[in-house]
Motif scaffolding. Sequence first.
Motif, mmCIF file in Angstrom:
data_model
loop_
_atom_site.group_PDB
_atom_site.id
_atom_site.type_symbol
_atom_site.label_atom_id
_atom_site.label_comp_id
_atom_site.label_asym_id
_atom_site.label_seq_id
_atom_site.Cartn_x
_atom_site.Cartn_y
_atom_site.Cartn_z
ATOM 1 N N PRO A 104 0.834 -1.207 0.000
ATOM 2 C CA PRO A 104 0.000 0.000 0.000
ATOM 3 C C PRO A 104 0.871 1.260 0.000
ATOM 4 O O PRO A 104 2.008 1.240 0.497
ATOM 5 C CB PRO A 104 -0.788 -0.122 1.311
ATOM 6 C CG PRO A 104 -0.827 -1.591 1.607
ATOM 7 C CD PRO A 104 0.501 -2.111 1.129
ATOM 8 N N ALA A 105 0.318 2.339 -0.546
ATOM 9 C CA ALA A 105 1.081 3.587 -0.663
ATOM 10 C C ALA A 105 1.676 4.020 0.673
ATOM 11 O O ALA A 105 2.805 4.523 0.726
ATOM 12 C CB ALA A 105 0.185 4.698 -1.220
ATOM 13 N N ILE A 106 0.942 3.811 1.756
ATOM 14 C CA ILE A 106 1.432 4.293 3.052
ATOM 15 C C ILE A 106 2.715 3.571 3.451
ATOM 16 O O ILE A 106 3.586 4.154 4.110
ATOM 17 C CB ILE A 106 0.325 4.170 4.137
ATOM 18 C CG1 ILE A 106 0.587 5.107 5.316
ATOM 19 C CG2 ILE A 106 0.151 2.722 4.593
ATOM 20 C CD1 ILE A 106 -0.594 5.219 6.300
ATOM 21 N N MET A 107 2.871 2.310 3.033
ATOM 22 C CA MET A 107 4.111 1.583 3.324
ATOM 23 C C MET A 107 5.203 1.938 2.313
ATOM 24 O O MET A 107 6.371 2.075 2.662
ATOM 25 C CB MET A 107 3.875 0.077 3.343
ATOM 26 C CG MET A 107 5.123 -0.714 3.717
ATOM 27 S SD MET A 107 4.832 -2.496 3.915
ATOM 28 C CE MET A 107 4.185 -2.554 5.598
ATOM 29 N N LYS A 108 4.823 2.117 1.036
ATOM 30 C CA LYS A 108 5.820 2.548 0.052
ATOM 31 C C LYS A 108 6.440 3.874 0.500
ATOM 32 O O LYS A 108 7.655 4.084 0.379
ATOM 33 C CB LYS A 108 5.187 2.688 -1.333
ATOM 34 C CG LYS A 108 6.147 3.136 -2.431
ATOM 35 C CD LYS A 108 7.379 2.241 -2.515
ATOM 36 C CE LYS A 108 8.217 2.450 -3.745
ATOM 37 N NZ LYS A 108 8.729 3.786 -3.944
ATOM 38 N N GLY A 109 5.613 4.733 1.060
ATOM 39 C CA GLY A 109 6.107 6.021 1.519
ATOM 40 C C GLY A 109 6.959 5.917 2.784
ATOM 41 O O GLY A 109 7.734 6.830 3.086
ATOM 42 N N TRP A 110 6.820 4.823 3.506
ATOM 43 C CA TRP A 110 7.742 4.570 4.625
ATOM 44 C C TRP A 110 9.118 4.247 4.053
ATOM 45 O O TRP A 110 10.130 4.757 4.525
ATOM 46 C CB TRP A 110 7.194 3.443 5.510
ATOM 47 C CG TRP A 110 7.896 3.278 6.835
ATOM 48 C CD1 TRP A 110 7.546 3.845 8.031
ATOM 49 C CD2 TRP A 110 9.082 2.495 7.095
ATOM 50 N NE1 TRP A 110 8.432 3.459 9.012
ATOM 51 C CE2 TRP A 110 9.376 2.635 8.475
ATOM 52 C CE3 TRP A 110 9.900 1.691 6.316
ATOM 53 C CZ2 TRP A 110 10.464 2.003 9.079
ATOM 54 C CZ3 TRP A 110 10.987 1.068 6.908
ATOM 55 C CH2 TRP A 110 11.259 1.219 8.274
ATOM 56 N N PHE A 111 9.157 3.434 2.995
ATOM 57 C CA PHE A 111 10.446 3.172 2.328
ATOM 58 C C PHE A 111 11.020 4.479 1.768
ATOM 59 O O PHE A 111 12.192 4.804 1.981
ATOM 60 C CB PHE A 111 10.291 2.190 1.167
ATOM 61 C CG PHE A 111 9.743 0.830 1.510
ATOM 62 C CD1 PHE A 111 9.770 0.335 2.811
ATOM 63 C CD2 PHE A 111 9.210 0.023 0.521
ATOM 64 C CE1 PHE A 111 9.278 -0.929 3.120
ATOM 65 C CE2 PHE A 111 8.719 -1.240 0.811
ATOM 66 C CZ PHE A 111 8.747 -1.709 2.112
ATOM 67 N N ASP A 112 10.186 5.209 1.017
ATOM 68 C CA ASP A 112 10.659 6.418 0.330
ATOM 69 C C ASP A 112 11.265 7.423 1.315
ATOM 70 O O ASP A 112 12.273 8.061 1.021
ATOM 71 C CB ASP A 112 9.501 7.121 -0.406
ATOM 72 C CG ASP A 112 8.983 6.360 -1.617
ATOM 73 O OD1 ASP A 112 9.613 5.380 -2.047
ATOM 74 O OD2 ASP A 112 7.914 6.753 -2.143
ATOM 75 N N ARG A 113 10.626 7.587 2.481
ATOM 76 C CA ARG A 113 11.029 8.655 3.403
ATOM 77 C C ARG A 113 12.038 8.206 4.456
ATOM 78 O O ARG A 113 12.908 8.976 4.843
ATOM 79 C CB ARG A 113 9.793 9.251 4.089
ATOM 80 C CG ARG A 113 8.849 9.942 3.098
ATOM 81 C CD ARG A 113 7.704 10.616 3.851
ATOM 82 N NE ARG A 113 8.194 11.679 4.695
ATOM 83 C CZ ARG A 113 7.779 11.909 5.945
ATOM 84 N NH1 ARG A 113 6.844 11.145 6.487
ATOM 85 N NH2 ARG A 113 8.283 12.894 6.648
ATOM 86 N N VAL A 114 11.901 6.974 4.960
ATOM 87 C CA VAL A 114 12.745 6.534 6.083
ATOM 88 C C VAL A 114 14.098 5.986 5.618
ATOM 89 O O VAL A 114 15.119 6.194 6.275
ATOM 90 C CB VAL A 114 11.996 5.478 6.929
ATOM 91 C CG1 VAL A 114 12.894 4.918 8.027
ATOM 92 C CG2 VAL A 114 10.719 6.083 7.522
ATOM 93 N N LEU A 115 14.103 5.289 4.499
ATOM 94 C CA LEU A 115 15.340 4.641 4.037
ATOM 95 C C LEU A 115 16.167 5.656 3.247
ATOM 96 O O LEU A 115 16.354 5.549 2.038
ATOM 97 C CB LEU A 115 15.004 3.410 3.197
ATOM 98 C CG LEU A 115 14.089 2.397 3.900
ATOM 99 C CD1 LEU A 115 13.814 1.207 2.979
ATOM 100 C CD2 LEU A 115 14.697 1.927 5.219
#
Lengths: 259, 259
Positions: A104-115
């Motif tokens: 889901p986008a909310i998890m993809k955005g965890w990758f995009d922002r945190v990593l």
Amino acid sequence: MHRFLWISAHPDPQSLTASLRRDAVKHLADGGHEVVESDLYAMGWDPVLSDADLGPVEPGPLVARQKAATLGGTLSEDIRIEQDKLRAADTVMLQFPLWWYGVPAIMKGWFDRVLTSGFAFWLRDPATGRVRKYGDGGLVGRRVLTVVAAGDRETALGARGISGHVEDVLWPVLHGTVHYTGMEPLRPHLIASSDRVDGTSYDAERARLVARLDGLDGESPIPFRTLASGEYDEQSRLRDEHSPDRTGLAIHRTTTSPT
Amino acid sequence: MHRFLWISAHPDPQSLTASLRRDAVKHLADGGHEVVESDLYAMGWDPVLSDADLGPVEPGPLVARQKAATLGGTLSEDIRIEQDKLRAADTVMLQFPLWWYGVPAIMKGWFDRVLTSGFAFWLRDPATGRVRKYGDGGLVGRRVLTVVAAGDRETALGARGISGHVEDVLWPVLHGTVHYTGMEPLRPHLIASSDRVDGTSYDAERARLVARLDGLDGESPIPFRTLASGEYDEQSRLRDEHSPDRTGLAIHRTTTSPT
């Protein structure tokens, strides 16, 4: 004793994903493990990477600005909190419903922002000067288990299934994110036909997940080839002597793919 | 004359992605095409699917509630606007920087929220009663070109490249989203080593993209097998007589894969 970071992404607290998470986290805690959670929907996680993540940094390409913010300590607080959770963990759970054959986008955005660059990737080995990626990177020493609820039946996500083998479908996560940053991807835990899980089959799914977690120490990660092995040439291509005359994602494993 | 919907996702209006979009959109408009844009960052697009999308619907599994909201006309306005743009288009552009080997979260959330059950998928053929997917669905009659800027060099995303062939990396988009909903995926337009594009090479990249757009009518889509062809069995597995004894994503094409 392991230190788990359990990241999950489902909007509905009554969902299969949420129920399994609650039961599994309790099981782990009862077993003496440390479990920290990032329930992305409950946290109201913002998945949109933007300049606001970075604080005041010099203009330039995004990846360079992100590295400057990481090393300069100006990343926004929500990102720093998640990075600290990741630093403290030795086992990372990524639990999600399969939406459009990805997270889901909310998890993809965890990758995009945190990593971030400078934290998870874009680091150099001081001895060789080479970029540390694909089997090495900022997150070495962690194993990752994906727990995936899919509407498809199991055969559709199998070796000759129309949707592609689940390990190929999740290539961008397992190889392009987990392996890329030096973490070790375990085989996905697939809950197929997830819309049909009812009260009775829920107990079986809970037992299957708990058994999987109890056996993690005995598992080997997916044997993706590493960059440091020298099996790739200077143009990042697999050298001719490995999996000769073949193409496809399976050539990037050191042993025959199960797919 | 074509009716384009150009969807793009980059936070920086000075980025390569944004510059190419502006130049290409102008070229298309000058050529007499209709172009509607969804510049997701500029729009402040919310990528997080939630109950707020659906309006008042009966409790139940998410996919069923989403279908009820779609058919009942209670989807939130931002979603309905995007669906109308999609209905009006015959060519859809998906332009993005490759982040973690997939689309940025803001674009993933466009898929998650706009491509609803009852609009893009979960429709049945009234004659056969079968679910319309993989070569059929709510979005038939549209072609899709992905325009992808990647930091990797081209060989890393080639047939034996360490990152996987770009068409395999993008499998969840090309096959799992575009083909799944009945649209026709064209071969991705890859801009490799994108961090190294400078003033001089920008002109070459612009010319290459414009030439690609001018030649779209002569292109054939990626020849993914369709569900309606009967090549898959009742368990959604490719029948033994097709690509016998093989596995991997390439078996799902009717002609030999270029990968």
